[in-house]
Design a protein around this motif. Structure first.
Motif, PDB file in Angstrom:
ATOM      1  N   SER A 227      -2.202  10.739  -5.511  1.00  0.00           N
ATOM      2  CA  SER A 227      -2.358  11.080  -6.929  1.00  0.00           C
ATOM      3  C   SER A 227      -1.009  11.118  -7.638  1.00  0.00           C
ATOM      4  O   SER A 227      -0.896  10.715  -8.803  1.00  0.00           O
ATOM      5  CB  SER A 227      -3.072  12.422  -7.086  1.00  0.00           C
ATOM      6  OG  SER A 227      -2.317  13.480  -6.525  1.00  0.00           O
ATOM      7  N   PHE A 231      -0.126   8.715 -10.805  1.00  0.00           N
ATOM      8  CA  PHE A 231       0.342   9.325 -12.056  1.00  0.00           C
ATOM      9  C   PHE A 231       1.696   8.740 -12.462  1.00  0.00           C
ATOM     10  O   PHE A 231       1.920   8.425 -13.637  1.00  0.00           O
ATOM     11  CB  PHE A 231       0.447  10.838 -11.884  1.00  0.00           C
ATOM     12  CG  PHE A 231       0.848  11.567 -13.135  1.00  0.00           C
ATOM     13  CD1 PHE A 231      -0.055  11.749 -14.168  1.00  0.00           C
ATOM     14  CD2 PHE A 231       2.134  12.066 -13.285  1.00  0.00           C
ATOM     15  CE1 PHE A 231       0.310  12.421 -15.336  1.00  0.00           C
ATOM     16  CE2 PHE A 231       2.516  12.732 -14.439  1.00  0.00           C
ATOM     17  CZ  PHE A 231       1.597  12.916 -15.467  1.00  0.00           C
ATOM     18  N   THR A 289       2.542  20.445  -8.587  1.00  0.00           N
ATOM     19  CA  THR A 289       1.648  19.523  -9.297  1.00  0.00           C
ATOM     20  C   THR A 289       1.258  20.084 -10.672  1.00  0.00           C
ATOM     21  O   THR A 289       1.166  19.341 -11.652  1.00  0.00           O
ATOM     22  CB  THR A 289       0.380  19.242  -8.477  1.00  0.00           C
ATOM     23  OG1 THR A 289      -0.209  20.488  -8.056  1.00  0.00           O
ATOM     24  CG2 THR A 289       0.707  18.413  -7.244  1.00  0.00           C
ATOM     25  N   ALA A 293       2.075  18.444 -14.445  1.00  0.00           N
ATOM     26  CA  ALA A 293       1.115  18.189 -15.524  1.00  0.00           C
ATOM     27  C   ALA A 293       1.546  18.865 -16.828  1.00  0.00           C
ATOM     28  O   ALA A 293       1.525  18.248 -17.899  1.00  0.00           O
ATOM     29  CB  ALA A 293      -0.270  18.669 -15.111  1.00  0.00           C
ATOM     30  N   THR A 333       7.403  14.202  -8.808  1.00  0.00           N
ATOM     31  CA  THR A 333       6.631  13.217  -8.045  1.00  0.00           C
ATOM     32  C   THR A 333       7.405  12.784  -6.798  1.00  0.00           C
ATOM     33  O   THR A 333       6.827  12.659  -5.710  1.00  0.00           O
ATOM     34  CB  THR A 333       6.311  11.982  -8.905  1.00  0.00           C
ATOM     35  OG1 THR A 333       7.525  11.469  -9.490  1.00  0.00           O
ATOM     36  CG2 THR A 333       5.324  12.325 -10.002  1.00  0.00           C
ATOM     37  N   TYR A 395      -4.669  14.565 -15.636  1.00  0.00           N
ATOM     38  CA  TYR A 395      -4.100  14.913 -14.325  1.00  0.00           C
ATOM     39  C   TYR A 395      -4.350  16.390 -14.015  1.00  0.00           C
ATOM     40  O   TYR A 395      -4.679  16.748 -12.879  1.00  0.00           O
ATOM     41  CB  TYR A 395      -2.607  14.602 -14.306  1.00  0.00           C
ATOM     42  CG  TYR A 395      -1.962  14.759 -12.947  1.00  0.00           C
ATOM     43  CD1 TYR A 395      -2.488  14.127 -11.827  1.00  0.00           C
ATOM     44  CD2 TYR A 395      -0.814  15.526 -12.781  1.00  0.00           C
ATOM     45  CE1 TYR A 395      -1.898  14.250 -10.573  1.00  0.00           C
ATOM     46  CE2 TYR A 395      -0.215  15.659 -11.537  1.00  0.00           C
ATOM     47  CZ  TYR A 395      -0.757  15.024 -10.449  1.00  0.00           C
ATOM     48  OH  TYR A 395      -0.176  15.161  -9.212  1.00  0.00           O
ATOM     49  N   TYR A 398      -7.866  16.761 -12.954  1.00  0.00           N
ATOM     50  CA  TYR A 398      -8.005  16.260 -11.590  1.00  0.00           C
ATOM     51  C   TYR A 398      -7.542  17.306 -10.573  1.00  0.00           C
ATOM     52  O   TYR A 398      -8.200  17.538  -9.551  1.00  0.00           O
ATOM     53  CB  TYR A 398      -7.211  14.966 -11.416  1.00  0.00           C
ATOM     54  CG  TYR A 398      -7.082  14.522  -9.975  1.00  0.00           C
ATOM     55  CD1 TYR A 398      -8.133  13.868  -9.334  1.00  0.00           C
ATOM     56  CD2 TYR A 398      -5.932  14.799  -9.240  1.00  0.00           C
ATOM     57  CE1 TYR A 398      -8.029  13.494  -8.006  1.00  0.00           C
ATOM     58  CE2 TYR A 398      -5.820  14.420  -7.910  1.00  0.00           C
ATOM     59  CZ  TYR A 398      -6.871  13.768  -7.298  1.00  0.00           C
ATOM     60  OH  TYR A 398      -6.769  13.410  -5.976  1.00  0.00           O
TER      61      TYR A 398
END
Length: 409
Positions: A227, A231, A289, A293, A333, A395, A398
């Motif tokens: 993911s 992204f 994460t 976002a 990331t 995101y 998700y």
């Protein structure tokens, strides 16, 4: 900041790596600023700006998977030393081209930028995957990566500002030549390091195709890494290429000079530096994460106001805010990938991550350059701002869905 912000500096190898790269990256950002200004000043073409970015980044995307395989098969320190020496020669060639080939300089720049992109395809996976070997306590890895990003962005803050001054007062040859000289620092720091030879964790008799497939299978089996990479790819294609248009904002919207471009790029670096220091100060165990976002949404808000502000000083403020959020796209990331990948796959998985980033950004740069030709730079960046906020929102949804799925299991 807190007491743990600079934890990684207790490692001598990392400190040497950090200091050498810091000096070298000043030269790198000076050269990047000079390339953008020279190409746009000569051609007056937004599309050519996109092509110049494409020329550097897309070859990196093509060759990074091979670079990742090489980084897993052979000693990463040795690979990095070799790529830095070759990069030094590329910088010297760029300087000589600017001095002796003025008439066709744009095509010389594009050609030599493509050469640098190929070199970076092998350099980046080795450099990124080597960081783990530079620290003793592996729990310091997120801190080391964040500090590494802060160094990159501090150089991005200072380098363009110096480049703008040098371009106006001393000329482009001095700007390009400064990059060549800066490689002395990074080569010296690498030679002073004492790193054990890399343990090769997998057999080197597999085909390149098989090694690539193995790495993809590992990524598919790890939802967190998968993911994060997806992204990154979407942001790289649709939002990150807004920087392609900074020469247009400097020259056409704010009616400035090379120094104006240096200031704009410098404040992008300032915002990103502050973002990296914020990330370096996060406590161990922080949910990266969610930070990714939320900061990406902030990136979009900053871009939105920047794109619609004609006041130079307000625009700089909003650009700094946007760059603070943007830092998470590149740093978190990367951290998510490195923290969750097995060392056996480290070079290849990092190379796939870099391949996604370095392929989507140049394609996006060409798209942004072409689209802005018809609808204008400000409207183009406005659209990118909206896309950033939408991607961040999706995101986050998700992540919440994944968290609920894990709780149910």
């Amino acid at each position: 900041m807190n007491l743990t912000t600079f934890n990684s500096f207790k490692n001598k190898n990392f400190s040497l790596f950090f200091s050498g790269q810091a000096v070298s990256l000043l030269g790198t950002w000076m050269q990047k600023t000079a390339v953008s200004w020279l190409v746009y000043s000569i051609t007056q073409s937004k599309l050519m700006l996109g092509i110049s970015v494409f020329a550097t980044l897309f070859p990196t995307a093509l060759f990074s998977i091979y670079g990742g395989i090489v980084a897993d098969r052979y000693d990463r320190y040795t690979i990095l030393l070799i790529t830095q020496i070759i990069s030094l020669f590329q910088a010297i060639l760029m300087t000589l081209a600017v001095i002796f080939f003025k008439e066709n300089i744009v095509w010389w720049i594009i050609g030599l930028s493509a050469l640098l992109g190929i070199i970076n395809g092998f350099d980046a996976p080795a450099r990124q995957s080597l960081v783990l070997a530079l620290i003793v306590d592996k729990t310091d890895l997120p801190n080391a990566l964040a500090l590494n990003s802060s160094m990159v962005n501090l150089s991005k803050l200072i380098g363009p500002a110096i480049a703008g001054f040098v371009l106006e007062h001393f000329g482009d040859a001095v700007c390009f030549g400064s990059n060549a000289v800066s490689f002395i620092a990074v080569l010296t720091s690498l030679l002073l390091m004492k790193i054990p030879k890399q343990a090769i964790n997998h057999k080197a008799d597999k085909s390149i195709k098989k090694e690539f497939i193995d790495a993809l299978s590992f990524i598919r089996g790890n939802r967190i890494i998968a993911s994060a990479i997806i992204f990154t790819g979407l942001m790289g294609l649709l939002v990150l290429p807004f920087t392609t248009l900074t020469p247009v904002f400097a020259k056409d919207i704010f009616m400035g000079s090379a120094s104006t471009l240096g200031v704009i790029d410098g404040f992008i670096g300032l915002g990103a530096f502050l973002g990296a220091m914020f990330l370096a100060s996060l406590k161990q165990g922080t949910n990266l994460t969610k930070i990714l976002a939320k900061n990406s949404f902030l990136f979009g808000i900053g871009l939105l106001f920047f794109s619609q502000t004609n006041n130079y000083f307000l625009a700089i403020f909003f650009l700094t805010l946007a760059s603070f959020g943007m830092m998470s796209v590149r740093t978190i990331t990367n951290t998510i990938v490195q923290v969750n990948v097995d060392n056996e796959y480290r070079g290849r998985v990092i190379s796939i991550y870099l391949m996604v980033l370095t392929s989507t950004v140049p394609i996006g740069s060409v798209l942004v350059g072409g689209i802005s030709h018809y609808i204008g730079a400000q409207t183009t960046v406005l659209i990118q701002a909206v896309l950033a906020m939408l991607l961040a929102t999706f995101y986050l949804f998700y992540l919440r869905k994944e968290a609920k799925r894990n709780d149910d299991n």
